[in-house]
Design a protein around this motif. Sequence first.
Motif, short mmCIF file in Angstrom:
data_model
loop_
_atom_site.label_atom_id
_atom_site.label_comp_id
_atom_site.label_asym_id
_atom_site.label_seq_id
_atom_site.Cartn_x
_atom_site.Cartn_y
_atom_site.Cartn_z
N LEU A 118 5.76 3.63 -0.08
CA LEU A 118 5.30 2.30 -0.48
C LEU A 118 5.67 1.31 0.61
O LEU A 118 6.84 1.19 0.99
CB LEU A 118 5.93 1.87 -1.80
CG LEU A 118 5.53 0.48 -2.31
CD1 LEU A 118 4.04 0.43 -2.64
CD2 LEU A 118 6.36 0.09 -3.52
N PHE A 119 4.67 0.59 1.12
CA PHE A 119 4.89 -0.36 2.20
C PHE A 119 4.53 -1.76 1.72
O PHE A 119 3.43 -1.98 1.20
CB PHE A 119 4.06 0.03 3.42
CG PHE A 119 4.35 1.43 3.88
CD1 PHE A 119 5.46 1.72 4.65
CD2 PHE A 119 3.52 2.49 3.50
CE1 PHE A 119 5.74 3.01 5.06
CE2 PHE A 119 3.79 3.78 3.90
CZ PHE A 119 4.90 4.05 4.68
N TYR A 165 0.83 -1.20 0.00
CA TYR A 165 0.00 0.00 0.00
C TYR A 165 0.86 1.24 0.00
O TYR A 165 2.09 1.20 0.17
CB TYR A 165 -0.98 0.00 1.18
CG TYR A 165 -0.34 -0.14 2.54
CD1 TYR A 165 0.12 0.97 3.24
CD2 TYR A 165 -0.22 -1.40 3.15
CE1 TYR A 165 0.69 0.85 4.49
CE2 TYR A 165 0.36 -1.53 4.39
CZ TYR A 165 0.82 -0.41 5.06
OH TYR A 165 1.40 -0.54 6.30
N TRP A 166 0.19 2.37 -0.18
CA TRP A 166 0.86 3.65 -0.43
C TRP A 166 0.23 4.72 0.45
O TRP A 166 -0.99 4.85 0.53
CB TRP A 166 0.66 4.00 -1.89
CG TRP A 166 1.24 5.28 -2.40
CD1 TRP A 166 0.64 6.51 -2.42
CD2 TRP A 166 2.53 5.45 -2.99
NE1 TRP A 166 1.46 7.44 -2.99
CE2 TRP A 166 2.64 6.81 -3.35
CE3 TRP A 166 3.59 4.60 -3.26
CZ2 TRP A 166 3.77 7.34 -3.97
CZ3 TRP A 166 4.71 5.11 -3.87
CH2 TRP A 166 4.80 6.47 -4.22
N SER A 175 -3.82 4.53 -0.40
CA SER A 175 -4.12 3.66 -1.54
C SER A 175 -3.41 2.32 -1.40
O SER A 175 -2.29 2.25 -0.91
CB SER A 175 -3.69 4.35 -2.84
OG SER A 175 -4.04 3.58 -3.97
N GLY A 176 -4.08 1.27 -1.88
CA GLY A 176 -3.51 -0.06 -1.79
C GLY A 176 -3.56 -0.81 -3.11
O GLY A 176 -4.33 -0.46 -4.02
N GLU A 177 -2.77 -1.85 -3.18
CA GLU A 177 -2.79 -2.76 -4.32
C GLU A 177 -4.16 -3.40 -4.47
O GLU A 177 -4.58 -3.77 -5.57
CB GLU A 177 -1.68 -3.80 -4.14
CG GLU A 177 -1.64 -4.93 -5.13
CD GLU A 177 -2.41 -6.16 -4.64
OE1 GLU A 177 -2.78 -7.00 -5.49
OE2 GLU A 177 -2.65 -6.26 -3.42
N SER A 178 -4.87 -3.56 -3.36
CA SER A 178 -6.22 -4.14 -3.34
C SER A 178 -7.08 -3.34 -2.38
O SER A 178 -6.58 -2.44 -1.68
CB SER A 178 -6.14 -5.60 -2.88
OG SER A 178 -5.64 -5.66 -1.55
N ALA A 179 -8.36 -3.70 -2.34
CA ALA A 179 -9.24 -2.98 -1.41
C ALA A 179 -8.83 -3.22 0.04
O ALA A 179 -8.81 -2.29 0.85
CB ALA A 179 -10.69 -3.44 -1.64
#
Length: 543
Positions: free
Chosen positions: A133-134, A73-74, A85-89
């Motif tokens: 970015l984590f 996620y970001w 914001s994330g790679e997914s919900a």
Amino acid sequence: MTTLQSLPQSRDPVLAFARQEWEQLSRTYGHLWDSLTRAANVYIGVWEEIAAAGLSPLLEESIRLQTPKKDSYWIEISPDTIIISGESAHSTLYAVYDAFKRYAGVNWIYPGEPASLSDIPHSVTDAQEAGPLFEPWFERRGFVIENLYDPPYILDMIDWLAKNRVNEIFFTFTLWDRIKEEAAPEIAKRGIGLTLGGHSMKFFLDKKEADSLQSADHPYTAKQQLDYADLSWQGPVCDLIAAYCADVPNLSRVSLWPEDLPAEQQEDFLPKYIRFTTLLKERLLLTLPDLTVEHIAYNAGLAWDMLEFKCEPVSGQVDTLYAFWGRDYRNSLNHSPNAPDIRASRSLTDWTSAVHEKQRKLSVFEYYSDHFMFSALFPSMPARIVEDAGYYRAIGVDGLTNLIVPCPGYPDYPWKWATGLNSYAFSRAAWGDCLESILRDYYSYYPEEEREAVRRWMETVEQAVTAVTAFNTGLFPYRIVDADKIPDKAEHRSEVISLLGTIREQLTAALEQAPPAAAHGPAAVYLRHLIVQTEVCTKAWAS
């Protein structure tokens, strides 16, 4: 005053929940986060949505230059904008919680309890936290609850899992059938993956027996191991499993295990059992093609032939869960002088290499919150957990799971609380967080005047009490607390009594140094419980 902005086509229920959580956290903790009060606009959405709206060229550049891991996620903060914001919900939901942890000092330490606040919120300059970015260290980060029917606790755990970036909860089919009405909606709105399986084959073979085993003293143990050489029952059972799974929301994995006792039919038990899981995967492909199936490699009853890799996997269609029971937790698995640990470490690296050659994934099943293994002499051991995570990552392990097993029979012992430090450390270590950062946040749970005493207590517990696990294999199927059941205690009597005396002396000395303010808190209750248990066990071993 911040304004939560809408993004086009953002109707995902997990994203909706993430926005609700942001608004609630902002009302409660926004005053602790200086830049939150200054930012005009907050955008919460998955990466594609943020990119489509042209909100973060930095995010677009970052994901173009690398391939972020699943669940990454970001968090981006500028004078007038906050982007979550994330790679997914569900990883976007992680970002919501983590933003408040990092910038407002909000920590969720124990399930069902209010958040605690760090005196000094995290900074993006901290180790492990550089950049917006984590990424997790492990793709799979799960908690296993096999036989604990406790709806309020399970619901609290589900909420806690999401707040601590854990992406899986694992139940037996038997327990899930009882808890599903309450648990399913809470799991779904957080986007947590659900795994079903464990020692619950009897749920499909003999449901009446499964229900009776669920309430037994040792519900994992069956009277007879299943015969995986007999193919006659396997197809019909696979069809039953497929039918049951068809309507389970958020189901991501089936992990059905043999019964919890050694296999005595033949030496090639493990390949035959893996063949069954492959058959199950083939049946599930017809209706649930995205559902992962895995087999377990587990030394039930200390049976090495059920754990060790000795041949090519039967199929490249299933993943592997590696579960070594009986470990000596004083040492890292790869630096242990204990012969079973050395053997298990070699077996794990063999499995990891073989599984990856088949383009499949391997997870390690740990017992950090298991009171059956650790007994009422339960050790908190965050340093061991963090070191383990580093080792497992170094050898290429894909996922980690942690087993929770209750501790009945001690009405004054807060077993759920006692598992808390290990569970919290596990959830953080799976993201690569350093021990110093984990403990800094954990001790924020306590009033300031108690923290130094509690830190000293917990360090003493890890150094002293963890030593009881050295007897897990030597006394099997018993543990140090089972002295009254052991037929012949003479072989280990003097060694065990000496160890218990050392533990008691160290814990008593630590407790006596505590300030009055800490004398009645949960950590003091835990320490006094351990001291009492060493005294009880010493008498039992001396008799």
